[in-house]
Design a protein around this motif. Structure first.
Motif, PDB file in Angstrom:
ATOM      1  N   VAL A 102       0.856  -1.189   0.000  1.00 23.25           N
ATOM      2  CA  VAL A 102       0.000   0.000   0.000  1.00 23.25           C
ATOM      3  C   VAL A 102       0.890   1.236   0.000  1.00 23.25           C
ATOM      4  CG1 VAL A 102      -1.812   1.268   1.195  1.00 23.25           C
ATOM      5  CG2 VAL A 102      -1.750  -1.219   1.319  1.00 23.25           C
ATOM      6  N   PRO A 103       0.907   2.015  -1.074  1.00 24.08           N
ATOM      7  CA  PRO A 103       1.736   3.223  -1.102  1.00 24.08           C
ATOM      8  C   PRO A 103       1.379   4.151   0.059  1.00 24.08           C
ATOM      9  CG  PRO A 103       0.875   2.728  -3.284  1.00 24.08           C
ATOM     10  CD  PRO A 103       0.173   1.806  -2.338  1.00 24.08           C
ATOM     11  N   LEU A 104       2.398   4.656   0.729  1.00 24.33           N
ATOM     12  CA  LEU A 104       2.167   5.530   1.869  1.00 24.33           C
ATOM     13  C   LEU A 104       1.359   6.762   1.475  1.00 24.33           C
ATOM     14  CD1 LEU A 104       2.660   6.249   4.811  1.00 24.33           C
ATOM     15  CD2 LEU A 104       4.876   7.208   4.149  1.00 24.33           C
ATOM     16  N   LYS A 105       1.644   7.313   0.312  1.00 29.44           N
ATOM     17  CA  LYS A 105       0.921   8.499  -0.133  1.00 29.44           C
ATOM     18  C   LYS A 105      -0.559   8.208  -0.300  1.00 29.44           C
ATOM     19  CE  LYS A 105       1.008  12.230  -3.549  1.00 29.44           C
ATOM     20  NZ  LYS A 105       1.681  12.766  -4.753  1.00 29.44           N
ATOM     21  N   LEU A 106      -0.888   7.014  -0.818  1.00 27.48           N
ATOM     22  CA  LEU A 106      -2.284   6.632  -0.970  1.00 27.48           C
ATOM     23  C   LEU A 106      -2.959   6.515   0.391  1.00 27.48           C
ATOM     24  CD1 LEU A 106      -4.720   5.572  -2.603  1.00 27.48           C
ATOM     25  CD2 LEU A 106      -3.714   3.275  -2.427  1.00 27.48           C
ATOM     26  N   LEU A 107      -2.252   5.928   1.352  1.00 25.01           N
ATOM     27  CA  LEU A 107      -2.830   5.728   2.671  1.00 25.01           C
ATOM     28  C   LEU A 107      -3.121   7.057   3.359  1.00 25.01           C
ATOM     29  CD1 LEU A 107      -3.663   3.571   4.708  1.00 25.01           C
ATOM     30  CD2 LEU A 107      -1.353   3.653   5.634  1.00 25.01           C
ATOM     31  N   LEU A 108      -2.281   8.054   3.120  1.00 25.44           N
ATOM     32  CA  LEU A 108      -2.441   9.340   3.795  1.00 25.44           C
ATOM     33  C   LEU A 108      -3.264  10.342   2.992  1.00 25.44           C
ATOM     34  CD1 LEU A 108       1.221   9.785   5.107  1.00 25.44           C
ATOM     35  CD2 LEU A 108      -0.741   8.849   6.331  1.00 25.44           C
ATOM     36  N   SER A 109      -3.596  10.003   1.766  1.00 20.77           N
ATOM     37  CA  SER A 109      -4.203  10.979   0.855  1.00 20.77           C
ATOM     38  C   SER A 109      -5.538  11.518   1.343  1.00 20.77           C
ATOM     39  CB  SER A 109      -4.379  10.350  -0.538  1.00 20.77           C
ATOM     40  OG  SER A 109      -5.206   9.182  -0.450  1.00 20.77           O
ATOM     41  N   ASN A 110      -6.327  10.700   2.042  1.00 18.93           N
ATOM     42  CA  ASN A 110      -7.633  11.156   2.504  1.00 18.93           C
ATOM     43  C   ASN A 110      -7.757  11.094   4.022  1.00 18.93           C
ATOM     44  OD1 ASN A 110      -9.112  11.775   0.010  1.00 18.93           O
ATOM     45  ND2 ASN A 110      -8.836   9.591  -0.438  1.00 18.93           N
ATOM     46  N   CYS A 111      -6.637  11.316   4.686  1.00 15.41           N
ATOM     47  CA  CYS A 111      -6.632  11.389   6.156  1.00 15.41           C
ATOM     48  C   CYS A 111      -6.373  12.844   6.548  1.00 15.41           C
ATOM     49  CB  CYS A 111      -5.565  10.467   6.740  1.00 15.41           C
ATOM     50  SG  CYS A 111      -5.745   8.731   6.264  1.00 15.41           S
ATOM     51  N   ASN A 112      -7.358  13.663   6.344  1.00 20.49           N
ATOM     52  CA  ASN A 112      -7.165  15.108   6.478  1.00 20.49           C
ATOM     53  C   ASN A 112      -7.036  15.592   7.911  1.00 20.49           C
ATOM     54  OD1 ASN A 112      -7.320  15.431   3.645  1.00 20.49           O
ATOM     55  ND2 ASN A 112      -9.563  15.447   3.740  1.00 20.49           N
ATOM     56  N   PHE A 113      -7.388  14.736   8.876  1.00 19.41           N
ATOM     57  CA  PHE A 113      -7.335  15.157  10.278  1.00 19.41           C
ATOM     58  C   PHE A 113      -6.278  14.392  11.066  1.00 19.41           C
ATOM     59  CE2 PHE A 113     -11.614  16.235   8.844  1.00 19.41           C
ATOM     60  CZ  PHE A 113     -11.718  17.558   9.264  1.00 19.41           C
ATOM     61  N   LEU A 114      -5.357  13.754  10.370  1.00 18.04           N
ATOM     62  CA  LEU A 114      -4.309  12.971  11.025  1.00 18.04           C
ATOM     63  C   LEU A 114      -3.391  13.886  11.842  1.00 18.04           C
ATOM     64  CD1 LEU A 114      -3.350   9.977  11.102  1.00 18.04           C
ATOM     65  CD2 LEU A 114      -1.672  10.614   9.365  1.00 18.04           C
ATOM     66  N   THR A 115      -3.246  13.571  13.144  1.00 20.11           N
ATOM     67  CA  THR A 115      -2.392  14.377  14.020  1.00 20.11           C
ATOM     68  C   THR A 115      -1.248  13.580  14.633  1.00 20.11           C
ATOM     69  OG1 THR A 115      -3.852  13.944  15.921  1.00 20.11           O
ATOM     70  CG2 THR A 115      -4.276  15.933  14.616  1.00 20.11           C
ATOM     71  N   ASP A 116      -1.344  12.244  14.643  1.00 16.04           N
ATOM     72  CA  ASP A 116      -0.333  11.404  15.284  1.00 16.04           C
ATOM     73  C   ASP A 116       0.042  10.280  14.319  1.00 16.04           C
ATOM     74  OD1 ASP A 116       1.240   9.764  16.840  1.00 16.04           O
ATOM     75  OD2 ASP A 116      -0.196   9.540  18.467  1.00 16.04           O
ATOM     76  N   LEU A 117       1.282  10.324  13.789  1.00 10.87           N
ATOM     77  CA  LEU A 117       1.732   9.340  12.806  1.00 10.87           C
ATOM     78  C   LEU A 117       3.048   8.725  13.268  1.00 10.87           C
ATOM     79  CD1 LEU A 117       1.557   7.935  10.028  1.00 10.87           C
ATOM     80  CD2 LEU A 117       2.739   9.923   9.061  1.00 10.87           C
ATOM     81  N   LYS A 118       3.086   7.375  13.324  1.00  3.35           N
ATOM     82  CA  LYS A 118       4.325   6.667  13.656  1.00  3.35           C
ATOM     83  C   LYS A 118       4.523   5.555  12.645  1.00  3.35           C
ATOM     84  CE  LYS A 118       4.746   3.656  17.117  1.00  3.35           C
ATOM     85  NZ  LYS A 118       4.946   3.068  18.467  1.00  3.35           N
ATOM     86  N   ILE A 119       5.705   5.528  12.010  1.00  9.30           N
ATOM     87  CA  ILE A 119       6.048   4.486  11.055  1.00  9.30           C
ATOM     88  C   ILE A 119       7.427   3.946  11.426  1.00  9.30           C
ATOM     89  CG2 ILE A 119       6.445   3.896   8.650  1.00  9.30           C
ATOM     90  CD1 ILE A 119       4.715   6.294   7.869  1.00  9.30           C
ATOM     91  N   ILE A 120       7.483   2.689  11.818  1.00  4.13           N
ATOM     92  CA  ILE A 120       8.747   2.027  12.145  1.00  4.13           C
ATOM     93  C   ILE A 120       8.916   0.844  11.203  1.00  4.13           C
ATOM     94  CG2 ILE A 120      10.042   0.748  13.875  1.00  4.13           C
ATOM     95  CD1 ILE A 120       8.691   2.353  16.012  1.00  4.13           C
ATOM     96  N   TRP A 121      10.024   0.872  10.468  1.00  2.00           N
ATOM     97  CA  TRP A 121      10.304  -0.168   9.471  1.00  2.00           C
ATOM     98  C   TRP A 121      11.707  -0.703   9.746  1.00  2.00           C
ATOM     99  CZ3 TRP A 121       7.773  -1.245   4.499  1.00  2.00           C
ATOM    100  CH2 TRP A 121       8.506  -2.107   3.675  1.00  2.00           C
ATOM    101  N   ILE A 122      11.830  -2.001   9.961  1.00  2.82           N
ATOM    102  CA  ILE A 122      13.168  -2.554  10.234  1.00  2.82           C
ATOM    103  C   ILE A 122      13.479  -3.745   9.352  1.00  2.82           C
ATOM    104  CG2 ILE A 122      13.142  -1.829  12.647  1.00  2.82           C
ATOM    105  CD1 ILE A 122      12.657  -4.822  13.325  1.00  2.82           C
ATOM    106  N   SER A 123      12.542  -4.145   8.488  1.00  7.26           N
ATOM    107  CA  SER A 123      12.755  -5.350   7.669  1.00  7.26           C
ATOM    108  C   SER A 123      13.571  -5.027   6.428  1.00  7.26           C
ATOM    109  CB  SER A 123      11.406  -5.965   7.284  1.00  7.26           C
ATOM    110  OG  SER A 123      10.679  -6.313   8.431  1.00  7.26           O
TER     111      SER A 123
END
Length: 468
Positions: free
Chosen positions: A167-188
């Motif tokens: 799932v492209p990150l931009k697509l996931l965030l594209s319609n989240c207009n009220f997002l205030t808390d975002l955490k992305i941890i990637w270690i793989s």
């Protein structure tokens, strides 16, 4: 006016009973339905259900319990759902059922999947009521997703998940207009996607780890994050330090910042004004106490100029590829208007440090020698497995702070072994102004520790020792 006294728990108001049930696991809450007719359906009014595989003897009983309880729970009541899984349980069908029956009411979904392969149904990404979404697990995936609409989403956390490989990150965030808390941890392995800060301009908290870069595609104008309060950015593969640090100048409310040492050096060299910054944490490769003291002196000295609100500073060992607990040092600065100081170390009144080996004990002594105005000292044992058994090597000097300023000492996970007893005896015997000592220990033979502590000489006659 007389007050009615409840003789049994069943006489309590229903809202209070539901509050009590909320402290139980869902499995035990359901068991209360056997108590009486009054309790039979009380658990079905709980707005939050927690399904933990560890509460069940095997995955078959776990699956049967989820099937039955989800079927019995009224769809208009359920607001929050938490799954904790293992590799033997697949919850895709249950999530589909939840969004089929509870779609219009669910506000929070949290999945801790561990290593379990966990396909996520598309319904999740078009839930209009979802406010909090937290996904943790190495194999949480969604295939063929083309539409995302989460208009109410405010909190999105993905921890050790590879969901963005499908799932492209931009697509996931594209319609989240009220997002205030975002955490992305990637270690793989190596992450090949970037985060564009212009996607989420209303963020209050942003934590990124393991991405390829943090960029702005809006190069024609500076990106401003006017509401950002917390920013943690570490282990970014191709981070443009210069751009990133200039971005910080457009975060007027930023108060909590975590960076790697190389990025913090660029930030300090650029003299970026950070008017609201109160906390700075630096992740670094710990070399020696000399390196640590140099880092403390350099950062605190410069931040006193560019960050007038700065109070809390943490240096943490970079152990991203290790399961060991990292070595850390945390300090708090006193009010400069109430202190007379000739060096930046004189501003430090509060020190917290982990004790993990002989080097960390020597580092503590070096810091005590420099922090002449120290008032509070907190230690925590995080000893690592080692074949080398060392003892406390008592220094030939007594730091000034022990003689004139230290008032409170706290030690967590105290073992009572020789390596701890030597340091504790040294601190108690030389700290002349000490008022309180709190010792926390989880060893079995606590009585022996109490006797050892009682026999240690104390430099302060008013010192009160509390053992827990």
């Amino acid at each position: 006016m007389s007050k009615k006294i409840c003789s049994t728990i069943s006489e309590l108001p229903e809202d209070l009973l539901l509050k009590i049930l909320s402290f139980l696991s869902t499995k035990h809450a359901v068991v209360t339905s056997l108590l009486s007719k009054q309790w039979k359906f009380l658990w079905t009014k709980m707005p939050r259900l927690v399904y933990d595989v560890c509460d069940h003897k095997d995955h078959t009983s776990f699956e049967q319990f989820i099937d039955k309880s989800l079927f019995l729970h009224p769809h208009h009541v359920l607001e929050s759902l938490y799954f904790r899984l293992n590799s033997m349980v697949k919850i895709g069908p249950w999530i589909s059922r939840v969004f089929h029956y509870h779609h219009c009411y669910l506000r929070e979904l949290q999945i801790d999947a561990g290593a379990a392969y966990t396909p996520i149904p598309h319904e999740l990404f078009t839930c209009k009521t979802l406010v909090v979404l937290k996904l943790q697990g190495e194999s949480i995936k969604v295939e063929g997703l083309t539409t995302v609409c989460l208009p109410s989403l405010k909190t999105l956390h993905t921890d050790h998940s590879i969901i963005f490989s499908s799932v492209p990150l931009k697509l996931l965030l594209s319609n989240c207009n009220f997002l205030t808390d975002l955490k992305i941890i990637w270690i793989s392995g190596v992450c090949l996607f970037e985060f564009d800060v212009s996607w989420c301009k209303k963020l209050v908290a942003l934590k990124l780890e393991g991405l390829m870069d943090v960029i702005s595609l809006s190069s024609s104008s500076a990106v401003c994050l006017p509401f950002l309060n917390t920013l943690h950015v570490t282990h970014i593969w191709k981070l443009n330090n210069d751009f990133f640090c200039r971005l910080l100048s457009n975060c007027p409310l930023l108060s909590d910042l975590t960076l790697e040492e190389k990025t913090s050096n660029v930030m300090l060299d650029l003299n970026i004004v950070l008017p609201s910054l109160q906390r700075l944490s630096i992740i670094t490769k710990f070399n020696s106490s000399t390196h640590l003291c140099s880092l403390l002196e350099n950062c605190i000295g410069k931040l006193a100029i560019i960050a007038p609100s700065f109070k809390y500073f943490t240096i943490q060992e970079d152990m991203s590829l290790s399961i060991l607990i990292p070595f850390y040092v945390r300090v708090r600065l006193g009010d400069p208007s109430k202190l007379e100081y000739t060096s930046v170390f004189d501003r430090i009144v509060h020190l917290e440090q982990s004790i993990c080996d002989e080097i960390s004990q020597r580092t503590l002594v070096d810091l005590l020698q420099r922090f002449t105005k120290l008032v509070v000292l907190k230690l925590e044992n995080v000893y690592r497995l080692t074949l080398y058994v060392y003892r406390w090597d008592m220094p030939s000097f007594v730091p000034e702070c022990l003689l004139s300023s230290l008032e409170a000492l706290e030690w967590r996970r105290y073992t009572g072994k020789d390596r701890d007893k030597g340091l504790m005896s040294y601190l108690l015997s030389h700290a002349l102004c000490l008022k309180t000592v709190k010792i926390f220990s989880d060893v079995e033979n606590k009585q022996q520790i109490v006797e050892d502590l009682a026999s240690m000489p104390r430099g302060s006659k008013s010192c009160r020792l509390v053992f827990k």
